[in-house]
Design an enzyme around this catalytic site. Structure first.
Site, PDB file in Angstrom:
ATOM      1  N   HIS A   1      48.251  35.156  37.934  1.00 41.02           N
ATOM      2  CA  HIS A   1      48.374  36.143  36.936  1.00 41.02           C
ATOM      3  C   HIS A   1      47.079  36.954  37.145  1.00 41.02           C
ATOM      4  CE1 HIS A   1      49.380  36.338  32.607  1.00 41.02           C
ATOM      5  NE2 HIS A   1      48.856  37.505  32.721  1.00 41.02           N
TER       6      HIS A   1
ATOM      7  N   HIS B   1      46.152  41.516  36.699  1.00 40.13           N
ATOM      8  CA  HIS B   1      46.655  42.984  36.430  1.00 40.13           C
ATOM      9  C   HIS B   1      45.986  43.874  37.372  1.00 40.13           C
ATOM     10  CE1 HIS B   1      48.934  41.739  32.714  1.00 40.13           C
ATOM     11  NE2 HIS B   1      47.876  40.777  32.766  1.00 40.13           N
ATOM     12  N   LEU B   2      46.682  44.586  38.225  1.00 40.17           N
ATOM     13  CA  LEU B   2      46.209  45.449  39.211  1.00 40.17           C
ATOM     14  C   LEU B   2      46.075  46.970  38.900  1.00 40.17           C
ATOM     15  CD1 LEU B   2      47.051  43.839  42.745  1.00 40.17           C
ATOM     16  CD2 LEU B   2      45.031  43.654  41.348  1.00 40.17           C
ATOM     17  N   ARG B   3      46.911  47.198  37.696  1.00 40.74           N
ATOM     18  CA  ARG B   3      47.054  48.349  37.045  1.00 40.74           C
ATOM     19  C   ARG B   3      47.530  49.671  37.590  1.00 40.74           C
ATOM     20  NH1 ARG B   3      46.333  45.766  32.481  1.00 40.74           N
ATOM     21  NH2 ARG B   3      44.137  45.455  31.814  1.00 40.74           N
TER      22      ARG B   3
ATOM     23  N   HIS C   1      54.530  35.200  28.581  1.00 40.51           N
ATOM     24  CA  HIS C   1      53.519  35.432  27.677  1.00 40.51           C
ATOM     25  C   HIS C   1      53.974  35.019  26.315  1.00 40.51           C
ATOM     26  CE1 HIS C   1      50.277  38.203  25.965  1.00 40.51           C
ATOM     27  NE2 HIS C   1      51.150  38.115  24.921  1.00 40.51           N
TER      28      HIS C   1
ATOM     29  N   HIS D   1      48.823  31.937  30.618  1.00 38.34           N
ATOM     30  CA  HIS D   1      47.565  31.469  29.627  1.00 38.34           C
ATOM     31  C   HIS D   1      47.775  30.687  28.527  1.00 38.34           C
ATOM     32  CE1 HIS D   1      49.587  34.802  27.726  1.00 38.34           C
ATOM     33  NE2 HIS D   1      49.180  35.641  28.579  1.00 38.34           N
TER      34      HIS D   1
ATOM     35  N   ASP E   1      44.208  35.951  34.757  1.00 36.36           N
ATOM     36  CA  ASP E   1      44.638  36.810  33.903  1.00 36.36           C
ATOM     37  C   ASP E   1      43.717  38.057  33.694  1.00 36.36           C
ATOM     38  OD1 ASP E   1      45.538  37.287  30.258  1.00 36.36           O
ATOM     39  OD2 ASP E   1      46.092  38.323  31.995  1.00 36.36           O
TER      40      ASP E   1
ATOM     41  N   PHE F   1      42.662  44.854  24.715  1.00 36.18           N
ATOM     42  CA  PHE F   1      42.303  43.376  25.180  1.00 36.18           C
ATOM     43  C   PHE F   1      42.259  42.959  26.383  1.00 36.18           C
ATOM     44  CE2 PHE F   1      43.562  41.428  20.962  1.00 36.18           C
ATOM     45  CZ  PHE F   1      44.370  42.091  20.424  1.00 36.18           C
TER      46      PHE F   1
END
Lengths: 186, 443, 336
Positions: B65, B67-69, B184, B237, B320, B338
């Site tokens: 998990h 986030h590479l954006r 999520h 998460h 995450d 966040f």
């Protein structure tokens, strides 16, 4: 650090009595006089003057107290603040002869601040100054009208006035440090 | 072709094979070839030796998990910078979430990520596809097409599929493809407008809270739907005691559920928002670096999460990793984004639990390697293991190396970490992907 | 202007204590949670001196001459802002007032950038009100000048709590062991939170009374974890008011009903409005207070608001004295 006594209780009392006489003489009586003591020790001194004048003229002279903390010219550079004590003048000062009473007269800055404060409170006809001890080193063109004792000092000496109502005893002492000490703030 | 490598004298810890001893590891042609006693490796031409004395040698970590954006939020992170950060953190495979712009809800965008990762990625990147188009929660994505591109599962992460009906359809569909639904879990009506855990700290700070029930309600719903549809559900998460308990009972009933927990949820409580760390002054911190969703909870939750790791209720630790720009974080707490940029601090922060004897090293490595790998389809080969024949994804770390976190040194564009200035004990020294060194710490 | 008559139970000391230096450690005033009893007493004594200035015909002293006080309000406010501005002017400071919704200095700009601009303009003291809890704690990390929190979100409103404490002291002498009841939307109230800290530090007992949906869920644990045994919670108004020495109903925002937190205003009024009848449960000398602005007929009946027990207007006057005191104590203390 030797602390030498310069005025005994009797010396102080005599000086105050003489000042009271001088006030009455110069003002041709005690009518329209207001005694304003500078916080803190000037206040009991002013009360004693009023008592003596009462004995001389059988007039009750109003006595007030004045705290000049809010009129200082150095307040915003002080990290620690003086606690503000009472300013309480029980009568209107307009058209009166206001006699400021202080224990030690030094640079003159406190008196300058006191005069500003009095002007904010009214329009006295005159402002006179009575001090127990004049130690010199004026930084402003202000003079005392009545002085108990003139004591020449150097800047690194300290004059301490003890007043019975505050300190439990009456005396005036001088501290002369051998090594450099801090100048007493006014 | 990467050179032949001999990793010598390290403490090999491979929970997938039950190996836990000092040994040598031989890598040829990018694959694990041999593992055995020190100095007994079959001779090789053109061999480079890495001296791993004092280091732990384990399979490269698998992050389920992060986030590479990219595409869309390249100011926060790119596939290039994010994978460099992964390598620094010892991660050799990362699964990237689809809340990009455009989201990974079509073949085109998902393929873009795959191809970009092949060219610019430092480590292996496996995409996760959206459950619903645009993550709106209304229409299913073309899951079959996404599966062809190579997604390892489906998630609307950042959002929850609010409609139970849509979620059950998604599960049916995904089940047929043999891919998990990664949820999520957040009831947005209950959590709406909240910035941190609903508890005594939120009362003290005057911030709207997110109650634990907001997560537990959806976990319970998803477990019921998973039981109904038979899909493999993976709970993202997990943060509360209640969620752990629900998952535990579901596993006892034989429901096909797996779960992950983040390093920050295992080590920080809601109080971190109030107190800066190391504690700089007596004033309230309102530290936006500790603002994360799901929020940091209480020490009771931490205890339950650790217990869940130990008894198998929680299968994996996933970062995450959520990088943000300083503009997004250096602002009022309520307005801040966040997320925690966590790839580079994950191991060190978790080693704190090992050093304080709350978790043993073997369990920790298991949760970072072959257990998360089990959640991923085997289409990508066996990950998270040092079995001979497998791709040589290896992480070497010094479990005792002391260092101080400085976010300015991060490879990630995201410097948003609550661990800035923390003293940690445990650091990645070398990371290998397919036998090639992709990260080496300066000595 | 209504003059303040202190109660005769406040003694005028016959002896004159020697001049002392204030024990004041704050470069900023953000909340009362880090104020000692001595510091609060110091604020009171300083406010007494300021109150005396406010009785003069010329309500001005030159203390902060040459200093610039900037009020930066991100939330609309008439009384608090006017109170701070008057306080600054009475001390001869120069004042600049920035309304974030209108001023192009701050509109659309991040808080940090706005503060840097204001500091560069030469502000010595910033008085800030913001809708986000915690905003002043962010602000002080980026400015060197002093900051006074005029209210941040739901979190704190220290000058209001100080003037509340001061008002009670002027009437009832000491705060120790008094029962102070706060009724209303505790969840969203920065006035309640700051008063919790201030009242307990001064030894008073505080009762928080509200419908259950307007109490933060974590309130019990907050009280326990911060070791505040003198704080208790009530959902019924009668026990909350019994033998109270001071009562403070809080303004109920109409939006609370609209967002579903209350079934109806009518029910709130029936259960929680401070009426003459309910007030009679308190001590005979009870003080009726309110942070303002008042929703007459909702949290407080008009009879009580304008009745003999009400000190609401006096709170406003005391507010100027307290804010003068804070500006005086803050001025000159450079941020470390």
């Amino acid at each position: 650090m030797p602390e030498r006594t310069l005025m005994s209780p009797e010396d102080m009392q005599r000086a105050l009595v003489r000042i009271a006489h001088e006030i009455v003489e110069r003002n041709k009586g005690a009518k329209d006089i207001v005694l304003v003591g500078m916080q803190t020790r000037g206040v009991p001194l002013a009360k004693r003057l009023a008592t003596t004048i009462q004995g001389l003229e059988e007039i009750t002279v109003p006595v007030g107290s004045l705290d000049i903390s809010l009129y200082r010219d150095d307040i915003s550079s002080l990290h620690l603040k003086p606690v503000i004590h009472r300013t309480d003048i029980p009568t209107d000062v307009t058209n009166k002869q206001v006699i400021l009473v202080d224990d030690v007269f030094y640079t003159g800055r406190s008196i300058r601040a006191a005069m500003d404060a009095l002007m904010d409170l009214g329009r006295p006809q005159s402002i006179q100054l009575a001090v127990l001890v004049d130690r010199g080193h004026r930084e402003l063109p202000i003079r005392a009208d009545y002085a108990g004792k003139n004591i020449p000092t150097s800047r690194n000496e300290e004059i301490k006035v003890y007043v019975k109502e505050v300190d439990g005893e009456d005396k005036v002492t001088i501290l002369s440090p051998n090594k450099g000490a801090t100048d007493e703030n006014d | 072709m990467p050179p032949n490598l001999l990793i010598s004298g390290g403490h090999i810890l491979d929970p997938s094979q039950g190996i836990d001893r000092v040994a040598d590891l031989l890598i040829t042609k990018g694959k694990i070839t041999w593992l055995g006693d020190k100095g007994t490796a079959p001779s090789q031409s053109d061999l480079t030796t890495i001296d791993a004395t004092g280091l732990v040698v384990c399979p490269g970590f698998v992050d389920l998990h992060c986030h590479l954006r990219e595409p869309g939020f390249e100011d926060k992170e790119t596939i290039a910078t994010g994978t460099k950060a992964a390598a620094k953190g010892g991660f050799t495979t990362v699964c990237c979430m689809p809340n990009t712009n455009p989201p990974l809800d079509t073949q085109t965008s998902t393929d873009y990520v795959k191809k970009t990762a092949e060219i610019e990625g430092t480590v292996q990147v496996l995409p996760i596809g959206c459950i619903t188009k645009g993550r709106q929660g209304k229409e299913l994505t073309e899951m079959s097409e996404l599966a062809k591109v190579g997604v390892i599962g489906f998630s609307d992460d950042g959002d929850t599929v609010a409609s139970s009906r849509i979620m059950s359809l998604a599960m049916d569909y995904s089940h047929a493809l043999g891919l998990p639904i990664i949820d999520h879990c957040e009831d947005k009506e209950l959590s709406d407008g909240g910035f941190m855990n609903d508890g005594w700290v939120s009362a003290r700070l005057g911030l709207k809270g997110i109650p634990k029930a907001a997560e537990e309600i959806v976990v319970a719903r998803d477990l019921a739907l998973a039981q109904l549809t038979g899909v493999r559900l993976h709970v993202a998460h997990v943060s509360t005691e209640g969620s752990v308990e629900l998952i535990r009972r579901a596993k006892e009933k034989g429901i096909a559920v797996t779960a992950e927990v983040t390093p920050h949820h295992l080590t920080l409580t809601e109080e971190r928002i109030m107190d800066s760390q190391p504690k700089k002054h007596n004033q309230l911190a309102y530290d936006t670096n500790a603002k994360v969703n799901p929020p940091l909870r209480t020490k009771e939750d931490i205890a339950a999460l650790i217990k869940g790791l130990k008894d198998g209720t929680i299968d994996a630790i996933a970062t995450d990793h959520a990088p943000h720009t300083s503009v997004d974080k250096m602002c009022e707490f309520g307005l801040a984004a966040f997320g925690i940029s966590g790839l580079e601090t994950a191991l060190a922060c978790l080693m704190g639990l090992v050093h304080s004897r709350q978790l043993d090293l073997k369990t920790l490595i298991s949760k970072l390697t072959f257990e998360p790998a089990r959640v991923i389809s085997t289409r990508y080969g066996e990950l998270g293991t040092l079995k001979p024949g497998c791709r040589a994804d290896v992480t070497l770390f010094d479990p005792n190396k002391e260092w101080v976190v400085d976010s300015h040194d991060f490879a990630s564009k995201g410097k948003n970490t609550p661990f800035d200035g923390c003293h940690f004990k445990g650091r990645v020294i070398v990371t290998l992907v397919a036998g090639k060194i992709v990260y080496r710490a300066d000595s | 202007m209504k003059t303040i008559e202190p109660s005769s139970s406040i003694t005028t000391p016959e002896t004159f204590p020697p001049p002392s230096i204030a024990v004041w450690q704050h470069s900023h005033v953000l909340d009362l949670d880090d104020f000692t009893q001595e510091e609060i007493e110091l604020v009171f004594e300083t406010a007494d001196a300021m109150a005396e200035v406010l009785t003069r015909e010329v309500k001005r002293v030159p203390t902060l001459r040459g200093k610039t006080v900037v009020t930066l309000f991100y939330e609309p406010s008439t009384r608090t802002r006017a109170s701070f501005e008057l306080a600054a002017k009475n001390l001869s400071a120069d004042t600049v007032s920035l309304d974030a919704s209108k001023s192009s200095i701050v509109k659309g700009e991040s808080l940090i950038d706005s503060l840097r601009t204001i500091q560069a303009l030469g502000a010595d003291i910033i008085v800030m009100r913001h809708s986000q809890s915690g905003a002043p704690y962010l602000a002080i990390q980026y400015v060197n000048c002093s900051l006074i929190n005029a209210g941040d979100g739901w979190h704190a409103h220290p000058s209001q709590a100080l003037l509340d404490l001061y008002t009670i002291r002027r009437h009832l002498g000491t705060l120790a062991n008094l029962k102070v009841t706060i009724i209303g939307d505790i969840m969203h109230s920065r006035v309640a939170r700051s008063n919790i800290w201030g009242m307990t530090t001064m030894g008073a007992k505080i009762v928080l009374c509200a419908p259950p949906t307007l109490l933060p869920r974590g309130l019990d644990n907050f009280i326990a974890n911060c070791q505040l045994p003198d704080v208790s919670i009530e959902t019924e108004i009668e026990p909350a008011l019994e033998d109270a020495d001071a009562v403070m109903p809080l303004r109920l925002q109409i939006e609370r009903q609209q967002s579903g937190l209350l079934p109806s205003l009518r029910e709130y009024i029936q259960l929680y409005q401070l009426t003459m009848e309910r007030l009679s449960l308190a001590k005979p000398h009870v003080l009726v207070m309110h942070p303002g602005p008042i929703n007459e007929g909702i949290e407080i009946s008009p009879e009580v608001a304008h009745g003999t027990q009400s000190v609401i207007e006096e709170q406003v006057t005391n507010g100027v004295a307290i804010r003068m005191a804070l500006l005086y104590l803050i001025a000159g203390g450079k941020n470390k």
